[in-house]
Design a protein around this motif. Sequence first.
Motif, PDB file in Angstrom:
ATOM      1  N   ARG A 122       8.349   4.510 -12.153  1.00 41.24           N
ATOM      2  CA  ARG A 122       7.809   4.110 -10.857  1.00 41.24           C
ATOM      3  C   ARG A 122       8.476   2.863 -10.300  1.00 41.24           C
ATOM      4  NH1 ARG A 122       4.070   7.088 -13.185  1.00 41.24           N
ATOM      5  NH2 ARG A 122       2.498   8.179 -11.934  1.00 41.24           N
ATOM      6  N   ASP A 123       9.248   2.164 -11.156  1.00 40.32           N
ATOM      7  CA  ASP A 123       9.908   0.941 -10.686  1.00 40.32           C
ATOM      8  C   ASP A 123      11.340   0.834 -11.212  1.00 40.32           C
ATOM      9  OD1 ASP A 123       9.407   0.535 -13.358  1.00 40.32           O
ATOM     10  OD2 ASP A 123       8.479  -1.442 -13.114  1.00 40.32           O
ATOM     11  N   THR A 126      13.739  -0.229  -8.346  1.00 44.50           N
ATOM     12  CA  THR A 126      13.383  -1.473  -7.665  1.00 44.50           C
ATOM     13  C   THR A 126      13.384  -2.684  -8.590  1.00 44.50           C
ATOM     14  OG1 THR A 126      11.048  -0.923  -8.026  1.00 44.50           O
ATOM     15  CG2 THR A 126      11.996  -0.372  -5.867  1.00 44.50           C
ATOM     16  N   ASP A 173      -2.437   6.784  -7.202  1.00 45.23           N
ATOM     17  CA  ASP A 173      -1.513   6.402  -6.135  1.00 45.23           C
ATOM     18  C   ASP A 173      -1.916   5.050  -5.545  1.00 45.23           C
ATOM     19  OD1 ASP A 173      -0.044   8.694  -6.427  1.00 45.23           O
ATOM     20  OD2 ASP A 173      -0.803   9.685  -4.621  1.00 45.23           O
ATOM     21  N   GLU A 177       0.396   1.740  -5.800  1.00 50.59           N
ATOM     22  CA  GLU A 177       0.966   1.202  -4.570  1.00 50.59           C
ATOM     23  C   GLU A 177       0.458  -0.198  -4.254  1.00 50.59           C
ATOM     24  OE1 GLU A 177      -0.087   4.150  -1.747  1.00 50.59           O
ATOM     25  OE2 GLU A 177       1.314   5.654  -2.518  1.00 50.59           O
ATOM     26  N   LYS A 185       7.098   2.007  -4.853  1.00 47.97           N
ATOM     27  CA  LYS A 185       7.755   2.141  -3.554  1.00 47.97           C
ATOM     28  C   LYS A 185       9.222   2.476  -3.789  1.00 47.97           C
ATOM     29  CE  LYS A 185       9.009  -2.751  -3.096  1.00 47.97           C
ATOM     30  NZ  LYS A 185       8.934  -3.940  -2.225  1.00 47.97           N
ATOM     31  N   ASP A 188      15.316   0.217  -1.420  1.00 49.10           N
ATOM     32  CA  ASP A 188      15.902   0.310  -0.082  1.00 49.10           C
ATOM     33  C   ASP A 188      17.070   1.296  -0.035  1.00 49.10           C
ATOM     34  OD1 ASP A 188      14.098  -1.543   0.856  1.00 49.10           O
ATOM     35  OD2 ASP A 188      15.436  -3.256   0.571  1.00 49.10           O
ATOM     36  N   GLU A 192      15.441   9.724  -0.829  1.00 47.93           N
ATOM     37  CA  GLU A 192      14.121  10.358  -0.970  1.00 47.93           C
ATOM     38  C   GLU A 192      14.240  11.871  -0.852  1.00 47.93           C
ATOM     39  OE1 GLU A 192      10.088  10.334   1.648  1.00 47.93           O
ATOM     40  OE2 GLU A 192      10.654   8.391   0.774  1.00 47.93           O
TER      41      GLU A 192
END
Length: 228
Positions: A122-123, A126, A173, A177, A185, A188, A192
């Motif tokens: 999930r990260d 990022t 979720d 989030e 998230k 950048d 997707e």
Amino acid sequence: MIVTIDGPAGSGKSTAARGLSERLKFEFLDTGAMYRCVARAVIQQNIDLTDEQAVVKISQQITIAFSDAKVLLNGEDVSLSIRTPEVTEAASLVAQYPAVRQELVHLQRQAAKDIDIVSEGRDQGTVVFPDAFCKFFLVAVPQERARRRFEELQAQGKTTTLSEILQQIEERDQRDEQRTVAPLKPADDAIEINTSDLTIDEVLNQLEQIVRSRINSTTHEQDSEGNL
């Protein structure tokens, strides 16, 4: 070379990451399984999931390993037992603790050192591998994600309902989030992909095509620079 695949529960990221790693001949890192291992250890030892210090201590004491597509917790094969609804719910809770995430992020970076890898979570794009070679973020509508999870649990002989799974997914979720550390998230520069109406082969074909295109482009650029 690191490829990251992030996304919410049921988006197909684990299946996609495993399949892509096989196609590319890369290693596969299932980071979600690592949080599930922490959750299972906490449950096994009857520790209160809201006791942050105790949960963090567990995350620092256990050993997690991957071998022949199996997940090993302190040497025990927990590949199936970490997929129960109870562990799934607990994993989402322990993942909110910054010190737990810090511990597992360190392990994830160590696991990816000096190898080509596809890492899902999930990260990953990022936080864990912000400079990854290629980043993906998979999404799907909640109803489809719930259906996939429901069928998976049915195949395992688990008793639940589609509405219960949908509620759990929506609650997770929201937690993922809104958490203050490493919220769910897309990076950048992540690509997707909506998997709602795609088969796993269709998803894999897209992922593989994009990665190989980038590899070829990078190789061409390096060759051009070498000929200057």
